[in-house]
Design a protein around this motif. Structure first.
Motif, PDB file in Angstrom:
ATOM      1  N   LYS A  23      48.657  48.750  52.749  1.00 19.52           N
ATOM      2  CA  LYS A  23      50.068  49.070  52.944  1.00 19.52           C
ATOM      3  C   LYS A  23      50.306  50.552  52.695  1.00 19.52           C
ATOM      4  O   LYS A  23      49.838  51.111  51.706  1.00 19.52           O
ATOM      5  CB  LYS A  23      50.928  48.253  51.976  1.00 19.52           C
ATOM      6  N   SER A  83      52.902  53.549  51.840  1.00 15.48           N
ATOM      7  CA  SER A  83      54.213  53.780  51.241  1.00 15.48           C
ATOM      8  C   SER A  83      54.839  55.027  51.845  1.00 15.48           C
ATOM      9  O   SER A  83      54.141  55.900  52.381  1.00 15.48           O
ATOM     10  CB  SER A  83      54.089  53.949  49.728  1.00 15.48           C
ATOM     11  N   THR A 119      56.436  53.358  45.894  1.00 18.50           N
ATOM     12  CA  THR A 119      56.689  51.914  45.933  1.00 18.50           C
ATOM     13  C   THR A 119      57.549  51.505  47.126  1.00 18.50           C
ATOM     14  O   THR A 119      57.845  50.323  47.300  1.00 18.50           O
ATOM     15  CB  THR A 119      57.388  51.451  44.641  1.00 18.50           C
ATOM     16  N   ASP A 167      58.179  50.802  50.957  1.00 23.01           N
ATOM     17  CA  ASP A 167      57.319  50.417  52.074  1.00 23.01           C
ATOM     18  C   ASP A 167      57.588  51.266  53.321  1.00 23.01           C
ATOM     19  O   ASP A 167      58.736  51.444  53.730  1.00 23.01           O
ATOM     20  CB  ASP A 167      57.528  48.940  52.413  1.00 23.01           C
ATOM     21  N   THR A 173      56.396  50.712  56.568  1.00 22.55           N
ATOM     22  CA  THR A 173      56.628  49.936  57.792  1.00 22.55           C
ATOM     23  C   THR A 173      58.072  49.465  57.895  1.00 22.55           C
ATOM     24  O   THR A 173      58.699  49.533  58.960  1.00 22.55           O
ATOM     25  CB  THR A 173      55.692  48.713  57.837  1.00 22.55           C
ATOM     26  N   VAL A 187      56.690  48.164  48.646  1.00 20.79           N
ATOM     27  CA  VAL A 187      55.345  47.918  49.167  1.00 20.79           C
ATOM     28  C   VAL A 187      54.936  46.508  48.741  1.00 20.79           C
ATOM     29  O   VAL A 187      55.045  46.139  47.571  1.00 20.79           O
ATOM     30  CB  VAL A 187      54.348  48.959  48.624  1.00 20.79           C
ATOM     31  N   SER A 193      56.409  43.865  50.159  1.00 15.69           N
ATOM     32  CA  SER A 193      57.454  43.020  50.737  1.00 15.69           C
ATOM     33  C   SER A 193      57.708  43.470  52.169  1.00 15.69           C
ATOM     34  O   SER A 193      57.022  44.354  52.686  1.00 15.69           O
ATOM     35  CB  SER A 193      58.739  43.096  49.906  1.00 15.69           C
ATOM     36  N   SER A 194      58.682  42.861  52.812  1.00 17.19           N
ATOM     37  CA  SER A 194      58.962  43.214  54.210  1.00 17.19           C
ATOM     38  C   SER A 194      60.381  42.788  54.547  1.00 17.19           C
ATOM     39  O   SER A 194      61.076  42.146  53.748  1.00 17.19           O
ATOM     40  CB  SER A 194      57.980  42.499  55.154  1.00 17.19           C
TER      41      SER A 194
END
Length: 569
Positions: free
Chosen positions: A165, A167, A223, A225, A227, A500, A502-503
């Protein structure tokens, strides 16, 4: 005579009052439902709290309308004439373009150094947020665009952390490193004391990162994310504050509700509900055999039975509530819900207001010194630098700015996020004044070495008069006011972010009502929509905002209206 379904809304913030407003004002709703709002606090508004300081209207919580194009908050503000006021208000003149960037030690930084680094940061964030592609950039300088695009390609090909992932924080730092790689031949920096060009550029970049931390509530951008960042949506056009205060929106939403409809000081300690599994195993419909499926327990020992509960508490309260010791839900929430709650990020952002004393400078007409305090942006040495001023407290080193809340205001504002925001809550007013004064002393005092001749003059046109000069003049603060969202048990923080790990899917999961009805059960055997969830942390594209909370309140109100429309059809 059949009982009308009872709906209880927990929380009188933006989401809860929007849901209540929608349900109450829908034609024939009074014949359809029993409806009330229970609020644990002593006021309505939740994380919206308009106040006054130094004669100015200020916001302790939500502050901005993030884009007026299509914003429902802006539309309401227009309808109720909240965008004009005779009383001065926070940021009434918008974002100031007259910013002064000063490096620790009192060195005003030339725009030729500040602007390329800040433009790089903005371009990297635009790329992360999906506003900019590698092929098309908004930079004016073609050569700079090429460098930025190369940085994008390198960053995008990164493997991220050990989990794969990426960040936002690591992306930004890779972008900065790539920028340096492509600009190896740079002129030596002169006139900035111990500051080298690279160290100064990094400090300016960090200054922008600190601003971003307050935008997102991520105490550490490592921390946040990468994406999911591109899923976040903003409304177009300018960002503004509300002249009559954000509370005017809250009061408007609540104004249609009759007296007694909102019950203050009613803290829910436990939500007892009936999962589908219990019903399948013969527990029957309704809590305690009453025909209603949900039983609310309050801190005063009282209980209320309901058919539907809309939970609008903060993600921070939900995180605390899923702990086994808390017992907020009985039985505990299903794992798909608790895992989403655990994975999502939720941070602390606090605001600090300080008021300048009229006696701050005693060689100018009364009040004139106040009108000339700069919109000060702060470039600090690294916390481990041997050149740092060790008297500056650690909690000041990651704030990006200290600025008047509008031109000529005597009230200055600084934003804090993460550990620094929590530390701020624990400090006395005296400690805060001392810390801010020490910091200002380092930034607005005479530097040991004269800066470049094209550097702008600072406040009052004479650096010696800023703080503790040889003439004895100093910056003085008379009082402070700070928010305390982190330790407030009703909020336990400020707003959500996609961490990071989670989504956006977790935000959708947050919005799913309970019980989750599977294909093996007859829907008629399961009381539907017992617990519904609203609030900014339940909106996939507008999380962390007041309009996201507004949309979520409408969503859950419409969910119930559609349910009863289909039931009655």
């Amino acid at each position: 005579m059949a009982k009308k379904p009872r709906i209880v809304i927990i929380g009188a913030g933006m989401a809860g009052l929007t849901a209540a407003n929608k349900l109450y004002t829908t034609p024939s709703s009074k014949d359809l439902f029993e409806l009330c709002v229970v609020e644990a606090g002593t006021r309505i508004g939740g994380r919206i709290n308009t106040s006054e300081f130094g004669g100015d209207r200020i916001e302790m919580g939500a502050t901005w309308i993030h884009g007026i194009g299509g914003s429902p908050i802006y539309k309401i503000s227009q309808e109720i004439n909240s965008l004009e006021s005779h009383q001065p208000w926070e940021c009434m003149d918008g974002f100031s373009s007259q910013r002064t960037t000063v490096a620790e030690g009192g060195f005003e930084v030339n725009p030729s150094i500040v602007e390329p680094v800040s433009s790089l940061f903005d371009s990297l964030m635009d790329y992360a947020q999906g506003k900019l592609s590698e092929e098309s950039t908004s930079c004016e300088k073609a050569e700079f665009c090429k460098l930025t695009c190369k940085a994008f390609k390198i960053c995008s090909s990164s493997n991220g952390d050990s989990s794969g992932k990426l960040s936002v924080g690591s992306f930004l730092r890779q972008g900065l490193n790539s920028y340096w790689d492509f600009l190896k031949e740079q002129d030596e920096l002169k006139g900035y004391g111990t500051w080298s060009r690279k160290l100064l550029e990094e400090a300016i970049f960090a200054m922008n990162e600190n601003t971003q931390r307050t935008y997102t509530s991520a105490g550490d951008l490592m921390t946040l994310d990468f994406t999911a960042e591109s899923e976040y949506q903003m409304f177009p056009d300018e960002e503004i504050t509300i002249a009559k205060g954000y509370m005017s929106i809250i009061e408007h939403l609540a104004s249609v509700l009759p007296p007694g409809f909102i019950q203050l000081g009613r803290k829910v300690t436990n939500i007892e509900w009936k999962p589908a599994a219990e019903i399948e195993n013969g527990y029957g419909n309704g809590a305690s055999g009453t025909g209603r499926s949900v039983k609310l327990h309050f801190s005063d020992g009282s209980t209320v039975l309901a058919d539907h509960v809309i939970v609008t508490v903060s993600l921070g309260v939900l995180k605390a509530g899923i702990n086994h010791d808390s017992g907020m839900f009985s039985p505990p929430l299903p794992s798909f819900k608790t895992e989403a709650i655990s994975r999502l990020g939720y941070g602390v952002v606090n605001k600090l207001f300080v008021q300048l004393s009229p006696s701050t400078s005693h060689d100018t007409p009364k009040g004139d010194s106040l009108s000339k305090f700069p919109f000060l942006h702060l470039a600090f040495h690294r916390p481990d630098s041997e050149f740092r001023n060790k008297k500056i407290p650690w909690w000041m080193r990651r704030t990006a700015a200290l600025c008047p809340i509008y031109k000529k205001s005597s009230v200055l504002l600084s934003w804090f996020a993460g550990e620094e925001a929590l530390e701020l809550e624990s400090l006395s007013d005296e400690d805060i004044i001392n810390g801010v004064s020490t910091t200002i002393s380092s930034f607005l005092s005479q530097p040991q070495k004269k800066v470049e001749s094209n550097s702008h003059e600072l406040w009052n046109g004479n650096v010696n008069h800023h703080v503790e000069s040889s003439k004895g003049s100093e910056v003085k603060f008379t009082k402070v006011l700070k928010s305390k969202w982190g330790n407030d048990p009703l909020f336990l923080g400020s707003y959500s972010y996609v961490a990071v790990g989670s989504s956006g899917d977790d935000l959708d999961t947050m919005a799913e009502p309970l019980p989750k009805i599977g294909p093996n059960f007859e829907s008629s055997a399961i009381p539907p929509l017992q617990i519904l969830f609203a609030g900014e942390a339940t909106h996939r594209t507008h999380y962390s905002t007041t309009h996201g909370a507004y949309f979520s309140g409408l969503r859950e109100a419409n969910r119930l209206l559609q349910h009863y429309h289909s039931v009655g059809a």
